[in-house]
Scaffold this motif. Sequence first.
Motif, PDB file in Angstrom:
ATOM      1  N   ILE A   1       0.847  -1.184   0.000  1.00 35.28           N
ATOM      2  CA  ILE A   1       0.000   0.000   0.000  1.00 35.28           C
ATOM      3  C   ILE A   1       0.887   1.240   0.000  1.00 35.28           C
TER       4      ILE A   1
ATOM      5  N   ASN B   1      -6.583   2.775  -0.374  1.00 36.43           N
ATOM      6  CA  ASN B   1      -5.992   1.567   0.214  1.00 36.43           C
ATOM      7  C   ASN B   1      -7.023   0.666   0.872  1.00 36.43           C
TER       8      ASN B   1
ATOM      9  N   LYS C   1      -9.102  -1.430  -1.559  1.00 35.84           N
ATOM     10  CA  LYS C   1      -8.439  -2.576  -2.189  1.00 35.84           C
ATOM     11  C   LYS C   1      -8.842  -3.880  -1.511  1.00 35.84           C
TER      12      LYS C   1
ATOM     13  N   CYS D   1     -16.318   3.306  -0.729  1.00 37.75           N
ATOM     14  CA  CYS D   1     -15.776   2.628  -1.914  1.00 37.75           C
ATOM     15  C   CYS D   1     -16.672   2.757  -3.139  1.00 37.75           C
TER      16      CYS D   1
END
Length: 577
Positions: free
Chosen positions: A551, A560, A563, A575
């Motif tokens: 990251i 990050n 992910k 997200c």
Amino acid sequence: MPTFVRLTDYKNSEEKEKGFFEEKNRYVANQEDFFKIPGSPITYWINKIVWKLFKEGEVLNKFAIVKRGPSLPSNEEFIRKWHEIDKKEIIGNINNKKWFLCNKSGGYEKWYAKTEDVLLFILNNKKINISNKDLLLKECIIWSDARFGNKKFSARYLPENYTLESVVNFILIEKDYINFLLSYLNSKVSEYFLNITIEGQHFSPIYVKNLPFYKIKDEKIKQKIDELTQECIDISKEEWDSRETSWDFKASPLMENVKCKMENEEKNKSIKIEDVYNEYCHYWKEKFYELHKNEEELNKLFIEIYGLEDELTPDVPLEDITILKKEAKIENGELVFNKKEIIKQFISYFVGVLFGRFSLDKEGLVLANLGETLEKYLKQIPNPSFLPDDDNVVPVLEREYFEDDIVSRFKEFVKVVFGEKYFSENMRFIENAVGDIRKYFNKEFYKDHISRYKKRPIYWMITSKNGAFKALIYMHRFKPDIFARVRNEYLLELVAKIESRIESLDKRLSGADSKEKKQIEKELVKLNKELKELYDFDKILQKYANKTFEIDLDDGVKVNYCKFKEILYPISNLCKK
């Protein structure tokens, strides 16, 4: 000259009808006078003193530079919360910093700028157009542009080497007049003038730069104003720095009282958290009322300077004091503290100590750069009072299956901080505030953490669908094999422990009486349900455990965290594409 009738203070049409015939509501005004005030508002009700101030007085723009905050092409690209970034990229001189502390706070906040963000070092990038960039990084006074919600104006001090964002406007004035101007802007006098001139939903620089402004000649009065203002700044800064989202946070504010009381203990080195909490409340109650007293005194001074004794009173509602908004509230004219919030802040500090972000033995940040380890911590603090977690994985479960379970470590922490003599009493006090401590960590802590860190959490919770498995990791101690460690040393170990427990209960079932049998069957249903959830989660986690990941903290939490969204606690809207 025309006659105007002012009925804005009446609530309904019946009252307005009566008020229309009352002499006190009638005003005679020269329409040409309206043009003497910036924006030419129809302010027929103001007195001759105020007309004279606008007509003959000097304005702020003569003595100061009043500007809008710099415009950026994309906040998403260039601004982060400071706690998302490597500490080493924020410290240092102008030339070797990668990120600058950046204020973009809004709302009604007075005296000191509460800064939570950082701006990527793009000030020297000629390809990016940033307005007023030559004026940034200087000691100044700032205020928020938006006028929504609480419609009162509020100004705050911003130290040098800080920058700011477009929704925050700023004023540069000679250093000797910063405090004087700040208190004027936070006074009822400037509020009165702004209410006369302002239109719309923004405190635009055009209104502020045209405020009547005196550079007072009486040095004694100016000195008094400067001293009172500095006290207001200092109190507000101290209150902000008592929160761990402040760049200058040192330790939980309860810890200072712990140290003082421990120094007075001769033998057992054991104290009650209730006593520490009460001293905290006493201290901040005094600070709150000192700030309130100062604001009223400053109002009185400025009302006298501008000759507005017939128009204004110096009174300040307690609700308008802008410290302790999370920790206390006003009830029946009294300041009442929120014990639950204060204890939650202490618990959050514990989690920071547990991961090595903070330490009982050193003020401020300790481990705050990507990939840092316990070994690096021990180089700074060879003999810590409380040893941080060794592998950066802390289980947060409904039952105590692991030695480094978060509840076990918290109880250890309470004993280290307050001593063992009053441990049971101290835990009762804590649980009286937040409820059962295991339930709090399992159900509430992470929601509080997400809220405290404005949806940019630094501790990440790896969790199965319904929470049968939960474990915290610290983003700044992220290692490429972290998910393999979580799976092999915690998830699979938990599966084995639950399978063993189920096997043991199955053996007891045949010989149990009806009452015990019912209890066992109930527990078995729950455990088998959890076991299925863990099996399902293992299939997902295994995909991450079989790979290594990197990251980049400069990308921020949003990039990050997302992910790994499949295995992390879901944060609403974080997200979304």
